[in-house]
Motif scaffolding. Structure first.
Motif, short mmCIF file in Angstrom:
data_model
loop_
_atom_site.label_atom_id
_atom_site.label_comp_id
_atom_site.label_asym_id
_atom_site.label_seq_id
_atom_site.Cartn_x
_atom_site.Cartn_y
_atom_site.Cartn_z
N PHE A 275 0.84 -1.20 0.00
CA PHE A 275 0.00 0.00 0.00
C PHE A 275 0.88 1.24 0.00
O PHE A 275 1.95 1.26 0.58
CB PHE A 275 -0.89 0.03 1.25
N GLU A 276 0.38 2.29 -0.65
CA GLU A 276 1.09 3.57 -0.68
C GLU A 276 0.11 4.72 -0.55
O GLU A 276 -1.05 4.61 -0.95
CB GLU A 276 1.82 3.74 -2.02
N ALA A 277 0.61 5.82 0.01
CA ALA A 277 -0.18 7.06 0.05
C ALA A 277 0.80 8.22 0.10
O ALA A 277 1.81 8.15 0.82
CB ALA A 277 -1.11 7.09 1.24
N THR A 278 0.51 9.29 -0.65
CA THR A 278 1.39 10.45 -0.70
C THR A 278 0.69 11.66 -0.12
O THR A 278 -0.46 11.96 -0.47
CB THR A 278 1.82 10.75 -2.15
N TYR A 279 1.37 12.36 0.76
CA TYR A 279 0.86 13.56 1.42
C TYR A 279 0.90 14.71 0.42
O TYR A 279 1.96 15.22 0.08
CB TYR A 279 1.78 13.86 2.61
N ARG A 280 -0.28 15.13 -0.05
CA ARG A 280 -0.38 16.21 -1.03
C ARG A 280 -0.97 17.45 -0.36
O ARG A 280 -2.17 17.55 -0.15
CB ARG A 280 -1.29 15.79 -2.20
N LYS A 281 -0.09 18.37 -0.06
CA LYS A 281 -0.54 19.58 0.64
C LYS A 281 -1.40 20.45 -0.28
O LYS A 281 -2.38 21.05 0.15
CB LYS A 281 0.69 20.36 1.13
N GLU A 282 -1.06 20.51 -1.55
CA GLU A 282 -1.76 21.41 -2.47
C GLU A 282 -3.20 20.99 -2.69
O GLU A 282 -4.07 21.82 -2.94
CB GLU A 282 -1.01 21.50 -3.80
N THR A 283 -3.47 19.68 -2.58
CA THR A 283 -4.84 19.19 -2.75
C THR A 283 -5.41 18.69 -1.42
O THR A 283 -6.54 18.17 -1.41
CB THR A 283 -4.90 18.05 -3.78
N THR A 284 -4.68 18.86 -0.34
CA THR A 284 -5.06 18.35 1.01
C THR A 284 -5.61 16.94 0.91
O THR A 284 -6.72 16.63 1.37
CB THR A 284 -6.06 19.29 1.72
N SER A 285 -4.80 16.06 0.30
CA SER A 285 -5.26 14.69 0.11
C SER A 285 -4.19 13.70 0.55
O SER A 285 -3.00 14.02 0.66
CB SER A 285 -5.60 14.46 -1.37
N PHE A 286 -4.66 12.46 0.79
CA PHE A 286 -3.77 11.38 1.21
C PHE A 286 -4.43 10.08 0.74
O PHE A 286 -4.84 9.24 1.53
CB PHE A 286 -3.59 11.41 2.73
N HIS A 287 -4.52 9.89 -0.56
CA HIS A 287 -5.24 8.76 -1.13
C HIS A 287 -4.44 7.46 -0.97
O HIS A 287 -3.23 7.43 -1.23
CB HIS A 287 -5.50 8.99 -2.62
N LEU A 288 -5.14 6.40 -0.62
CA LEU A 288 -4.51 5.09 -0.43
C LEU A 288 -4.59 4.30 -1.73
O LEU A 288 -5.66 4.24 -2.35
CB LEU A 288 -5.21 4.31 0.69
N GLU A 289 -3.47 3.67 -2.12
CA GLU A 289 -3.44 2.90 -3.36
C GLU A 289 -2.71 1.59 -3.15
O GLU A 289 -1.80 1.49 -2.32
CB GLU A 289 -2.73 3.69 -4.48
N LYS A 290 -3.14 0.59 -3.93
CA LYS A 290 -2.41 -0.67 -3.99
C LYS A 290 -2.58 -1.22 -5.39
O LYS A 290 -3.70 -1.24 -5.92
CB LYS A 290 -2.91 -1.67 -2.96
N GLY A 291 -1.49 -1.68 -5.96
CA GLY A 291 -1.52 -2.09 -7.35
C GLY A 291 -2.26 -3.39 -7.61
O GLY A 291 -2.85 -3.59 -8.68
N SER A 292 -2.24 -4.30 -6.64
CA SER A 292 -2.84 -5.62 -6.86
C SER A 292 -3.34 -6.13 -5.50
O SER A 292 -2.55 -6.59 -4.67
CB SER A 292 -1.80 -6.58 -7.45
N VAL A 293 -4.65 -6.05 -5.29
CA VAL A 293 -5.18 -6.44 -3.98
C VAL A 293 -5.34 -7.95 -3.88
O VAL A 293 -5.50 -8.65 -4.89
CB VAL A 293 -6.53 -5.74 -3.70
N GLN A 294 -5.33 -8.41 -2.64
CA GLN A 294 -5.52 -9.83 -2.34
C GLN A 294 -6.75 -10.00 -1.46
O GLN A 294 -7.19 -9.04 -0.81
CB GLN A 294 -4.27 -10.38 -1.61
#
Lengths: 110, 113
Positions: free
Chosen positions: B62-81
């Motif tokens: 899982f990954e998430a990037t702290y985006r100050k300009e969009t005040t977002s922190f979306h969670l992503e995973k390339g291939s879920v199990q």
């Protein structure tokens, strides 16, 4: 490593009865301690937090209370339970930006 | 006050699909951001964190990037199990002395084989 114990794991209590939930922490000293409640299908609501022995801050008005008699012990209490007190109660501890959660107590008020 | 808004669930995906769970926040200053995961009947586990803008938190794919300009922190995973099936909570930690966490409402993820 840090370990958080919560007791009991599950509890069924009638309306109007008293409540005492206990949380103990191992592997750390002088932690911030927190009580959260998670109602069915909903997010977490912070109920109380404590930054030290005898120091309790309440986030929401309710019929619950909290106490911290020892550095690593946090107790959630009620004198008379309401139906709306049913939920999953989580204790957490933290010392910087992170919080670590216990296994929770599932309370059903009937 | 501080608040966290999460993508509403439930989310159902097939195994190996790509996952995104959106999270946006409102806070004063520069909070730390977290994703927690709750497996059925259990407490919350810290999945990943980011403490400043442009930080990327990652764990277990899982990954998430702290985006100050969009005040977002979306969670992503390339291939879920299938084992990723759980409730995911986005949270922020304010700058108060007690570091209280403010949580989003949670997103239920179900992964089908």
């Amino acid at each position: 490593s840090q370990t958080i114990h919560q007791w009991p794991a599950t509890l069924v209590q009638p309306v109007g009865s008293p409540l005492s939930l206990e949380c103990t922490v191992e592997g750390t000293s002088n932690p911030n301690l927190y009580w959260y409640r998670q109602a069915a299908g909903r997010g977490l609501q912070l109920l109380f937090y404590s930054v030290g022995i005898g120091q309790i801050s309440s986030e929401v008005p309710q019929n619950l209370s909290a106490s911290r008699p020892q550095d690593r012990q946090f107790i959630l209490s009620s004198k008379k339970l309401l139906l709306s007190d049913s939920g999953f109660y989580l204790c957490a501890q933290g010392q910087s930006y992170e919080q670590y959660f216990g296994p929770g107590t599932r309370l059903t008020v009937t | 006050g501080d608040s966290v808004t999460q993508m509403e669930g439930p989310v159902t995906l097939s195994e190996e699909a790509f996952l995104t769970i959106n999270c946006t926040y409102t806070a004063t200053g520069y909070p730390s951001l977290f994703w927690y995961v709750q497996y059925p009947g259990e407490g919350l586990q810290l999945l990943l964190k980011a403490t400043k803008a442009d930080d990327k938190g990652s764990n277990k794919g899982f990954e998430a990037t702290y985006r100050k300009e969009t005040t977002s922190f979306h969670l992503e995973k390339g291939s879920v199990q299938v084992s990723d099936s759980a409730v995911y909570f986005c949270a922020l930690s304010g700058r108060g002395s007690a570091r209280q966490l403010t949580f989003g409402s949670g997103t239920q993820l179900t992964v089908l084989p």
